[in-house]
Design an enzyme around this catalytic site. Sequence first.
Site, PDB file in Angstrom:
ATOM      1  N   HIS A 549       0.822  -1.223   0.000  1.00 48.16           N
ATOM      2  CA  HIS A 549       0.000   0.000   0.000  1.00 48.16           C
ATOM      3  C   HIS A 549       0.851   1.265   0.000  1.00 48.16           C
ATOM      4  O   HIS A 549       0.313   2.386  -0.137  1.00 48.16           O
ATOM      5  CB  HIS A 549      -0.928   0.004   1.212  1.00 48.16           C
ATOM      6  CG  HIS A 549      -2.233   0.709   0.976  1.00 48.16           C
ATOM      7  ND1 HIS A 549      -2.447   1.570  -0.074  1.00 48.16           N
ATOM      8  CD2 HIS A 549      -3.406   0.681   1.664  1.00 48.16           C
ATOM      9  CE1 HIS A 549      -3.671   2.040  -0.029  1.00 48.16           C
ATOM     10  NE2 HIS A 549      -4.294   1.519   1.019  1.00 48.16           N
ATOM     11  N   ASP A 553      -2.340   1.985  -4.462  1.00 55.37           N
ATOM     12  CA  ASP A 553      -3.552   2.370  -3.744  1.00 55.37           C
ATOM     13  C   ASP A 553      -4.644   1.333  -3.963  1.00 55.37           C
ATOM     14  O   ASP A 553      -4.598   0.524  -4.895  1.00 55.37           O
ATOM     15  CB  ASP A 553      -4.030   3.744  -4.211  1.00 55.37           C
ATOM     16  CG  ASP A 553      -3.062   4.849  -3.814  1.00 55.37           C
ATOM     17  OD1 ASP A 553      -2.395   4.686  -2.768  1.00 55.37           O
ATOM     18  OD2 ASP A 553      -2.964   5.841  -4.550  1.00 55.37           O
TER      19      ASP A 553
END
Length: 577
Positions: A549, A553
């Site tokens: 992450h 995204d």
Amino acid sequence: MARVEVEMPQMGESVMEGTVIEWSKDIGDNVEEDETLLEISTDKVDSEVPSPQAGTLVEKLAEEGDTIEVGQTIAIIETDAEAADTSGAGDSEQTNDEPIEETTGDDSSEEDGERIEVEMPQMGESVMEGTIIEWAKEIGDEVEEDETLLEISTDKVDSEVPSPQAGTLVEKLADEGDTIEVGQAIAVIATGKAASGSSASVSTEDTSKEDKQETPETTSQPEPVSTSSDGVPSGGTEPQRIGSDGRFYSPLVRSIAKEEGITQEELESIDGSGQGGRVSKEDVMSYLEDRKAGKAQPAASQKATTGLSKPSTKKTPSQGEQRSISAGELDIQRPAENVERIKMDRMRKMIAEHMVRSKQTSAHVTTFSEVDVTNLVRWREANKHKFQDRAGVKLTYTPLFIEKIIQAIREFPLINSSVDDENDEIILKRDINFGLAVALGEGGKGGLIVPVIKHAQEKNLVGLARSVNDLALKARNKNLSPDDLVGGTITLTNYGSVGNLMGTPIINQPQVAIMGTGAIEKRPVVRETEEGDVIAIRHMMYLSMSYDHRIVDGAHGGAFLNRVKELLENFDPNRAV
């Protein structure tokens, strides 16, 4: 005569020093090779320091209570003293400070020889160090060019280090268990006259001693068992270098096992007393004595198995006895005491370190998709025999999944990247080097390994199937090279192979994503048709992706996973083979 320095060994990555607890030998004591000289305590563990060679302890360079740094010399062993007395008659005035050219007799032969340092080899682009598993040769042994000197373990693979030239091993610069950096010298080979001179004293004393200690013929013979012509029991598997339990079996242990008719299955049933549960020569000889006395099940009566699984009949450990757990062992017994401590083997420790490091490095997120793979399943079932005739290998689901994931990566190149933390940069990769998480041995008892299909984007379905089959065979036969395990840019793990529906796999660093495929199951599913909604029986599968992450995204990761889902669901059922 040789003076051998005993150094404070490396006793763990972060251990830089140790304290002498107690000396087991005094000045003037004779010591055997590998016999304990002293005990060392670190902030991690207490350990014994063995003698690197047989000889006499002539000097202690540290007292009990002294703190010693790793690599610091702590003792001097003098070897082959008898040969030194007889060869030194004309050299009584010789001192250690005199140059080699002025010596006489056998020692002078070193001026005509060459001393070659053997370095820790590069074992893959990302491998920077390795740990010595076992020396295959001893000081004074003659070696041929390319003959194995020692075995090295890295965080990728175990590998043998060959001799660069023919000669004699005259010096070991590292002990078993030491961690060595790439390019660091680990041994010295003497060639020419130096080789013959240095090995002469060993051949008269040490070799005869080794024959008495190591040759299996000198031991008491066990009761005969039914064997094949090569000495291996007909109902079992020939002893192998690495078993399905993840343990390494030395050449000596395998030699004794083959000579005495011990199968691989029997070897794996022996509780090893060595580091990480390794089976030593003494363990094998003890097992043979028990078998002769009827306390152990002989090879002839063992149930034949199709794989190298550990026999289910194990002795229950007595109080205080140390057990070890192999990498993926599933059949850990109920403890005899309320609490029992079990040692991890080397593979289990490496897996643990990698998983924790990955979690500490990447911000993990996992997303799931439910995929209708009915078209893909039907096409494979209809064409698998034709495909095997054409390609020469079986068509599994794995290359079909890989093909569609690669197609999606072309549209989402960020998934095929890594992160450079030091420079705050994202490194995009043109080549798609596809890793496959493989559990070795039955139930994964041999540990977890990730071989890589290099330049996977250049291969068609036949090429991918052949690559998958080749890596699977090499993994099963323990023939993977270091280069087979490095350079991966994305990984696929098939937890569906053991019946699991879904999972949250851990990213294989330094990659940024890992895909997971669950078990394919038939389920009733609502389908839209021109006549309205109907319930149909479809082949369904859960697909997961864990991603980093920090740079991927949720929207981007979810869009990529959905694209893979679309490609799998829209598989062309009329596709040519």
